[in-house]
Design a protein around this motif. Structure first.
Motif, PDB file in Angstrom:
ATOM      1  N   PHE A 161       0.733  -1.114   0.368  1.00  0.00           N
ATOM      2  CA  PHE A 161      -0.049  -0.170   0.347  1.00  0.00           C
ATOM      3  C   PHE A 161       1.031   0.972   0.128  1.00  0.00           C
ATOM      4  O   PHE A 161       1.845   1.305   0.121  1.00  0.00           O
ATOM      5  CB  PHE A 161      -1.075  -0.113   0.855  1.00  0.00           C
ATOM      6  CG  PHE A 161      -1.695  -0.827   1.381  1.00  0.00           C
ATOM      7  CD1 PHE A 161      -3.168  -1.352   0.709  1.00  0.00           C
ATOM      8  CD2 PHE A 161      -1.483  -1.781   2.385  1.00  0.00           C
ATOM      9  CE1 PHE A 161      -4.223  -2.278   0.702  1.00  0.00           C
ATOM     10  CE2 PHE A 161      -2.138  -3.442   2.288  1.00  0.00           C
ATOM     11  CZ  PHE A 161      -3.722  -3.341   1.734  1.00  0.00           C
ATOM     12  N   LEU A 201       0.021   5.071   0.980  1.00  0.00           N
ATOM     13  CA  LEU A 201      -0.220   6.229   2.286  1.00  0.00           C
ATOM     14  C   LEU A 201       0.461   7.644   2.530  1.00  0.00           C
ATOM     15  O   LEU A 201       1.541   7.368   2.446  1.00  0.00           O
ATOM     16  CB  LEU A 201      -0.059   5.959   3.562  1.00  0.00           C
ATOM     17  CG  LEU A 201       0.042   3.704   4.309  1.00  0.00           C
ATOM     18  CD1 LEU A 201       0.101   3.745   5.608  1.00  0.00           C
ATOM     19  CD2 LEU A 201      -1.908   3.880   4.083  1.00  0.00           C
ATOM     20  N   SER A 239      -8.102   3.849  -4.935  1.00  0.00           N
ATOM     21  CA  SER A 239      -7.675   4.176  -3.600  1.00  0.00           C
ATOM     22  C   SER A 239      -8.528   4.845  -2.752  1.00  0.00           C
ATOM     23  O   SER A 239      -9.821   5.316  -3.503  1.00  0.00           O
ATOM     24  CB  SER A 239      -7.459   6.024  -4.468  1.00  0.00           C
ATOM     25  OG  SER A 239      -7.617   6.996  -3.236  1.00  0.00           O
ATOM     26  N   ILE A 289      -5.186   5.667   0.819  1.00  0.00           N
ATOM     27  CA  ILE A 289      -4.731   4.756   1.345  1.00  0.00           C
ATOM     28  C   ILE A 289      -4.580   4.071  -0.530  1.00  0.00           C
ATOM     29  O   ILE A 289      -6.199   3.605  -0.644  1.00  0.00           O
ATOM     30  CB  ILE A 289      -5.741   3.956   2.231  1.00  0.00           C
ATOM     31  CG1 ILE A 289      -5.315   4.224   3.220  1.00  0.00           C
ATOM     32  CG2 ILE A 289      -4.683   2.155   2.380  1.00  0.00           C
ATOM     33  CD1 ILE A 289      -6.358   3.949   4.012  1.00  0.00           C
ATOM     34  N   THR A 320      -7.557  -2.975   0.080  1.00  0.00           N
ATOM     35  CA  THR A 320      -7.381  -1.991   0.563  1.00  0.00           C
ATOM     36  C   THR A 320      -8.527  -1.218   1.408  1.00  0.00           C
ATOM     37  O   THR A 320      -8.587  -0.848   2.035  1.00  0.00           O
ATOM     38  CB  THR A 320      -7.689  -0.488  -1.087  1.00  0.00           C
ATOM     39  OG1 THR A 320      -6.428  -1.445  -1.993  1.00  0.00           O
ATOM     40  CG2 THR A 320      -7.123   1.027  -1.301  1.00  0.00           C
ATOM     41  N   ALA A 331      -7.827  -0.351   5.009  1.00  0.00           N
ATOM     42  CA  ALA A 331      -8.889   1.272   5.635  1.00  0.00           C
ATOM     43  C   ALA A 331      -9.640   0.888   6.671  1.00  0.00           C
ATOM     44  O   ALA A 331      -9.359   1.520   7.693  1.00  0.00           O
ATOM     45  CB  ALA A 331      -8.893   1.884   4.898  1.00  0.00           C
TER      46      ALA A 331
END
Length: 191
Positions: free
Chosen positions: A75, A77, A121, A139, A149, A153
């Motif tokens: 990922f 950030l 995202s 993210i 994803t 999150a």
């Protein structure tokens, strides 16, 4: 990942889409279409076939950069935007840290760089910034990993929930309920 020429690539693709989607609206209701949409439609009509080829070719380069990056990472950030929320009357931020923005959407570059390459995202509200305004943590996951994803999150949101500095800001529902509708505010446009 490196994102060379992402701003130009996004500008061309965005303007072409705006021209295709909003050209008739601008033609039929020119006085009711805001300046950002009007300018994007006109910009889209100004590009040549070579401009489109350049943007689409660079989009493929961006795609490859991101795919290489995600061979070793799960990922990314990052902040969702580079500045605090603004007064809605301001059409767009004209500068960031004293530097002029390139366009009305340039302040969103942290968000569009990854989506140009087709990556999922999600933005997670994570506390407030130094101005007391909501802050978003973006993210970004591997292409095709939408569910992973979202799950990541959710894990972060759960982790942050007990931390006053990082917990999701609570909306003041009483204030919103008592506020006049935005459509009644001076300067509000119907579109």
């Amino acid at each position: 990942p490196e994102c060379p020429d992402a701003d130009d690539t996004f500008a061309v693709i965005r303007a072409l889409c705006f021209s295709g989607m909003h050209r008739e609206l601008l033609r039929e209701y020119p006085d009711q279409v805001g300046p950002n949409v009007r300018d994007n439609v006109r910009e889209g009509e100004s590009y040549s076939a070579l401009d489109v080829v350049r943007a689409l070719t660079n989009q493929q380069h961006l795609y490859r950069h991101w795919q290489t990056f995600f061979e070793h990472h799960d990922f990314v950030l990052a902040p969702t935007t580079t500045i605090s929320p603004r007064d809605w009357h301001e059409l767009y931020p004209t500068e960031i840290d004293g530097e002029p923005t390139q366009s009305y959407y340039h302040w969103l570059s942290m968000a569009y760089a990854s989506t140009l390459a087709g990556h999922p995202s999600v933005t997670l509200p994570t506390g407030r910034d130094e101005n007391g305004l909501p802050f978003g943590l973006q993210i970004i996951g591997r292409r095709g990993s939408d569910l992973e994803t979202l799950a990541f999150a959710r894990e972060l949101e759960t982790l942050f929930a007990d931390d006053d500095a990082l917990a999701r800001p609570r909306v003041d529902l009483a204030y919103l309920r008592d506020a006049a509708p935005l459509k009644e505010a001076e300067g509000f446009m119907g579109f």
